[in-house]
Design an enzyme around this catalytic site. Structure first.
Site, mmCIF file in Angstrom:
data_model
loop_
_atom_site.group_PDB
_atom_site.id
_atom_site.type_symbol
_atom_site.label_atom_id
_atom_site.label_comp_id
_atom_site.label_asym_id
_atom_site.label_seq_id
_atom_site.Cartn_x
_atom_site.Cartn_y
_atom_site.Cartn_z
ATOM 1 N N HIS A 236 0.870 -1.187 0.000
ATOM 2 C CA HIS A 236 0.000 0.000 0.000
ATOM 3 C C HIS A 236 0.899 1.228 0.000
ATOM 4 C CE1 HIS A 236 -2.992 2.900 1.317
ATOM 5 N NE2 HIS A 236 -3.937 1.988 1.227
ATOM 6 N N ARG A 256 -6.723 10.404 0.356
ATOM 7 C CA ARG A 256 -6.595 10.894 -1.025
ATOM 8 C C ARG A 256 -7.978 11.020 -1.668
ATOM 9 N NH1 ARG A 256 -3.247 6.476 -3.109
ATOM 10 N NH2 ARG A 256 -3.567 5.537 -1.058
#
Ligand SMILES: Cc1cc2nc3c(=O)[nH]c(=O)nc-3n(C[C@H](O)[C@H](O)[C@H](O)COP(=O)(O)OP(=O)(O)OC[C@H]3O[C@@H](n4cnc5c(N)ncnc54)[C@H](O)[C@@H]3O)c2cc1C
Length: 604
Positions: A236, A256
């Site tokens: 990740h 995000r």
């Protein structure tokens, strides 16, 4: 003769995370006797840590969404190595599974008109993740537990399965020990569902909890089941990097999705520089468009920070390697910048990302509403796992099923965020349903007493060797360091060859592991036993990664940096050969029916 308690079930579910609980609920609803075993206490399974949400094409926020787009996104994210039937079932069934969870009491965030709110996530064309702030996993576990607890399921908490029991080819139960008292248990069952989660603890930097030692993968493999595509381990892009004690802890993609941007030490948004060709038409090419997308403007394309995880992780690694990283070896993730766009940005961030706010405040003394976070890649998820039948989730061993992170096929070479929680519900349900069916159609198998005795002897051997034996913690740490360095985010042939040699040495040392004390809650003993699984999965990951001579999805080879047509049509199965050694087999990807090819074409 080993002493043990015996329990009889129709269906034994190993794991009390989202997949295990959903399987147990379904099996129980079919009227069979169900047992659930978990290494930790109920409510502590890894699913509880899931943050951002579960992907389901409900179209609540953008009515252009439907199963066809979700299917195409999942296949593109997985670079077409996915089991297309699983991707189809998942895209079609996820909305019903999410609504069912709501009907069972899950309190999702809402749209203004009262529907389940859906958020943006990497690789998903439309806002698709049903969520509860950034604590979605907690709500999922709470709801499944509340619902399941009334179904007459028998729970065995803090109990670790040591081996699966076989009657000929068929799986007929498991042998376990309870962690608190150290006593053995024989769990006799007509069908077994493995839902033990992932393998992240084989690596040093990981978002995964202590339970993720690859037990289900290793148990299935040693019972004769094929493992699929184990080279695909997801790193990740955003884990914490500072302070050292919290390195690897996840920073949700939701940051995000809510408008957070990635910058290097020069303050540059470097993701705009490297947008892969197959995502160019769906990715914003300027900052304003990216921002407006995160705020729900349907005419805009997603910002490059929401490209797939494998790509973002490699871009971050490049920035660090080329000297543009942050002080502690990561880059900056900035959500505080949105104050330039939103008047009430501080409250907005705290409302949308409450766990992230507290995580950074408490662990790193950073106020994310005011300052950027330092982040870097962390081992997060394994796309590979037990090879299962798409409809039933049965493995290549009769009577043995797998679901959730332990099963494989849905995600191909790379998982899209949010597709795990929906995977747990869709395929957990299917595993429970078909395991119950199998149990109804088959009688109880015979227990092989010598297998039980041999496992009990093996499990107690670390006490016989005593504290003079190898220190299990040291072996575990060396394995994790070695896997991180040699089989990590960027791979090379000679390094993986070295990794395989080191694994053989570490296996020899693990076989000499010794501990003091007694059987009651002895963590050294638990660690010594877990080593067997960690070493098994580490070797399988390294062998599969060495075999796939290309770069695709989460698997990146420095010595073969491009995709290859040959490997793009091949899945890798790993099976235990007659001599006990791991064999890697190339299996052609099953051709996709024309109507699904059409769906992909439509959504290019
Ligand atoms: C921090 C974090 C955030 C995430 N956020 C998201 C997200 O927002 N959306 C998303 O889709 N995915 C997310 N993921 C991924 C997702 O949470 C996991 O893939 C998923 O929860 C795995 O669920 P599971 O049911 O397969 O296993 P788990 O929930 O891990 O459960 C495994 C169970 O198996 C038991 N077990 C293991 N070994 C044994 C053994 N030998 N004997 C007995 N029991 C055993 C454990 O005790 C546990 O009960 C996130 C992951 C992390 C780490």
């Amino acid at each position: 003769m080993a002493e043990y308690q015996t329990h009889d079930f129709d269906v034994l579910v190993v794991g009390a995370g989202g997949a295990g609980l959903r399987a147990a609920i379904e099996a129980s609803a079919a009227g069979v006797k169900v047992g659930v075993v978990s290494k930790s206490l109920l409510g502590k399974a890894h699913t509880v840590m899931a943050e951002g949400g579960m992907a389901a094409a409900m179209g609540n926020v953008d009515d252009r969404d439907n199963w066809r787009v979700h299917f195409a996104d999942t296949m593109r994210g997985g670079q077409y190595l996915n089991n297309w039937r699983m991707a189809e079932l998942h895209a079609k069934e996820a909305p019903a599974r999410v609504r069912e969870l709501e009907a069972w009491g899950a309190v999702f965030d809402r749209t203004r008109d009262g529907r389940i709110l859906q958020r943006n996530f990497g690789g998903h064309r439309y806002p698709r993740l049903a969520h509860v702030g950034d604590r979605t996993g907690l709500e999922m576990i709470r709801t499944l537990q509340d619902h399941g607890i009334h179904k007459g399921i028998q729970f065995h908490m803090e109990t670790t399965i040591l081996t699966l029991l076989k009657d000929g080819e068929r799986c007929v139960g498991a042998f376990a020990y309870d962690r608190e008292r150290g006593r053995f248990k024989l769990l006799h069952a007509k069908a077994v569902v493995l839902a033990t989660g992932g393998i992240g603890r084989a690596f040093l930097i990981t978002s995964n909890s202590w339970e993720y030692t690859g037990d289900g993968h290793s148990l299935a493999y040693h019972a004769g089941a094929a493992l699929l595509d184990m080279e695909f381990v997801q790193f990740h892009p955003t884990g914490m990097v500072w302070p050292p004690s919290v390195r690897g802890i996840l920073v949700t993609e939701g940051v995000r999705g809510e408008g957070g941007v990635l910058r290097n030490k020069l303050g540059k948004r470097f993701m705009f520089e490297d947008i892969p060709a197959n995502y160019r038409s769906s990715t914003a090419d300027n900052e304003d468009e990216g921002w407006r997308y995160t705020q729900g403007d349907k005419s805009c394309r997603r910002p490059p920070e929401l490209l797939t995880r494998d790509h973002v992780a490699r871009c971050i690694r490049r920035e660090v390697k080329e000297g543009r990283g942050s002080p502690h070896g990561g880059v900056f993730l900035d959500i505080a910048w949105i104050k330039a766009r939103l008047p009430n940005s501080e409250e907005h961030i705290k409302k949308k990302l409450p766990s992230m706010y507290h995580q950074f405040k408490q662990l790193a003394d950073i106020d994310i509403t005011k300052e950027p976070m330092e982040i870097g890649p962390t081992t997060h998820y394994v796309m590979g796992g037990v090879k299962v039948d798409a409809e039933s989730q049965m493995s290549t061993v009769p009577g043995l099923f797998a679901a959730g992170e332990t099963g494989a096929g849905l995600h191909g070479a790379n998982r899209l965020g949010g597709n795990s929680l929906s995977d747990l519900l869709v395929f957990g349900k299917r595993a429970g349903e078909y395991a119950a069916k199998f149990a109804k159609e088959h009688g109880a198998g015979q227990i092989n007493q010598s297998q039980v005795e041999e496992t009990a002897r093996w499990a107690l051997a670390p006490f016989d060797r005593g504290p003079a034996g190898e220190n299990p913690y040291a072996v575990q740490h060396e394995l994790q360091e070695m896997m991180q360095d040699l089989v990590g985010i960027v791979r090379r042939e000679e390094e993986m060859e070295r990794a395989l040699d080191r694994i053989q040495e570490l296996k020899a040392r693990a076989n000499r592991a010794g501990i003091g004390g007694n059987r009651e809650y002895n963590n050294g003993w638990h660690t010594a036993l877990d080593l067997h699984n960690l070493l098994t999965v580490s070797e399988i990951v390294a062998r599969a990664a060495l075999t796939r001579k290309e770069s695709r999805g989460a698997h990146f080879r420095d010595d073969y940096p491009e995709k290859s047509d040959h490997w793009g049509g091949v899945n890798l199965w790993v099976v235990r050969g007659p001599d006990g050694a791991a064999q890697v087999r190339e299996v052609p990807v099953k051709p996709m029916p024309d109507e699904l090819k059409q769906v992909i074409e439509e959504n290019k």
